[in-house]
Write a protein that holds these residues in place. Sequence first.
Motif, short mmCIF file in Angstrom:
data_model
loop_
_atom_site.label_atom_id
_atom_site.label_comp_id
_atom_site.label_asym_id
_atom_site.label_seq_id
_atom_site.Cartn_x
_atom_site.Cartn_y
_atom_site.Cartn_z
N LEU A 1 7.85 2.83 -11.10
CA LEU A 1 8.10 1.81 -12.13
C LEU A 1 7.32 0.53 -11.84
CD1 LEU A 1 11.93 2.34 -12.61
CD2 LEU A 1 10.14 2.90 -14.25
N TRP A 2 7.14 0.21 -10.58
CA TRP A 2 6.46 -1.04 -10.23
C TRP A 2 4.95 -0.90 -10.17
CZ3 TRP A 2 9.59 -3.91 -5.83
CH2 TRP A 2 10.81 -4.31 -6.36
N PHE A 3 4.46 0.25 -9.72
CA PHE A 3 3.02 0.37 -9.46
C PHE A 3 2.36 1.56 -10.16
CE2 PHE A 3 4.66 -1.89 -5.70
CZ PHE A 3 3.87 -3.03 -5.73
N PRO B 1 4.87 12.62 -8.51
CA PRO B 1 5.64 12.89 -9.74
C PRO B 1 7.02 12.25 -9.67
CG PRO B 1 4.63 14.90 -8.89
CD PRO B 1 4.46 13.86 -7.84
N LEU B 2 7.51 11.78 -10.80
CA LEU B 2 8.82 11.14 -10.86
C LEU B 2 9.92 12.09 -10.39
CD1 LEU B 2 10.35 8.57 -11.63
CD2 LEU B 2 10.53 9.46 -13.96
N ALA B 3 9.77 13.38 -10.70
CA ALA B 3 10.78 14.36 -10.28
C ALA B 3 10.89 14.41 -8.76
CB ALA B 3 10.43 15.74 -10.83
N LEU B 4 9.76 14.34 -8.07
CA LEU B 4 9.77 14.37 -6.60
C LEU B 4 10.41 13.10 -6.05
CD1 LEU B 4 9.01 15.61 -3.90
CD2 LEU B 4 6.73 14.61 -4.15
N LEU B 5 10.07 11.95 -6.62
CA LEU B 5 10.66 10.69 -6.18
C LEU B 5 12.17 10.68 -6.38
CD1 LEU B 5 7.99 8.18 -7.57
CD2 LEU B 5 8.28 8.94 -5.20
N HIS B 6 12.60 11.26 -7.51
CA HIS B 6 14.04 11.34 -7.76
C HIS B 6 14.71 12.28 -6.76
CE1 HIS B 6 14.11 9.84 -12.21
NE2 HIS B 6 14.11 8.86 -11.33
N PRO C 1 0.82 -1.23 0.00
CA PRO C 1 0.00 0.00 0.00
C PRO C 1 0.85 1.27 0.00
CG PRO C 1 -0.90 -1.60 1.53
CD PRO C 1 0.42 -2.14 1.10
N LEU C 2 1.95 1.27 0.75
CA LEU C 2 2.82 2.45 0.79
C LEU C 2 3.42 2.71 -0.58
CD1 LEU C 2 4.38 4.68 2.21
CD2 LEU C 2 6.09 2.96 2.87
N LEU C 3 3.91 1.66 -1.24
CA LEU C 3 4.51 1.83 -2.57
C LEU C 3 3.48 2.32 -3.58
CD1 LEU C 3 6.81 -1.33 -2.77
CD2 LEU C 3 7.48 1.04 -2.34
N ARG C 4 2.25 1.85 -3.45
CA ARG C 4 1.20 2.30 -4.38
C ARG C 4 0.90 3.78 -4.19
NH1 ARG C 4 -1.04 -1.61 -7.33
NH2 ARG C 4 -0.84 -3.79 -6.66
N VAL C 5 0.95 4.24 -2.95
CA VAL C 5 0.73 5.66 -2.69
C VAL C 5 1.89 6.47 -3.26
CG1 VAL C 5 0.59 7.42 -0.88
CG2 VAL C 5 -0.70 5.29 -0.65
#
Length: 272
Positions: free
Chosen positions: A69-71, A12-17, A3-7
């Motif tokens: 990439l996964w979810f 945005p990818l920029a924020l995750l990076h 559930p955490l990964l899905r959230v």
Amino acid sequence: MTPLLRVLALFPLALLHGVGWVLGWIAFLASPTYRSRFVANAARAGYRFAQVRAAVGAAGRLVGEVPRLWFGRAVHIEWSRADLIDEARASGRGIVFLTPHLGCFEATAQGYAQRYGPITVLYRPARKAWLRPLVDSARARANLFTAPTTLAGVKQMLKALQAGQAVGLLPDQVPPNGLGVWAPFFGHPAYTMTLSTRLARQAGAVVLLAWGERLSWGRGFRIHLRPWAGDIASQPETAAAQVNGAMEALIRECPAQYLWGYARYKTPREVA
């Protein structure tokens, strides 16, 4: 965990990076073992730390982009030298993609699956039992199949190649003892898998080199393709040296996105 990964996949990818970049530096500064291995591996390839400093943050970005990439929804992917794939597919032969721990190797397989069709990638099952269902299910995408590092997984990949499909491997991953040979990697002995070249020779497949460049500001990825030079040697040690040389050439294209902290020169573990 799921559930955490899905959230996180919704961000945005920029924020995750950005978050990943911070985590990369925290890991580098907090772990003397990881830090020394990072610096030593880069030095073996002839790089000073100042030349590969950006790879510290890149390693963190690799982790940060996993939820998306996964979810998450499909990421933007560009192509460089896609004509090499078109030529290989036109020949009717299977394709073996060789990708080092460079950039986003998850994106290379996803990009091929989205644009061309079925591809089977080799992966090492998670050692912790509770992680295995998560990893196995998360990587499942349309036209993207996974094969474990077992005899059954090898047979699965060979069957895909014989059907004219594509497979993908990370040949700079250290295999268990007895499943590889010692070959030079940046001038130093490294235990190297022989599976990639054996698969290609047995199936008569086309070998292509690929790596996924991580574009700035979360703009996605650009997949770079390169042809395999010459024929694959019949001797395992020579073929492994050929593979390592090809991986070195890709890494030198963008050393700032290589996982210098990976234990490439470790002693292989015993087969379970």
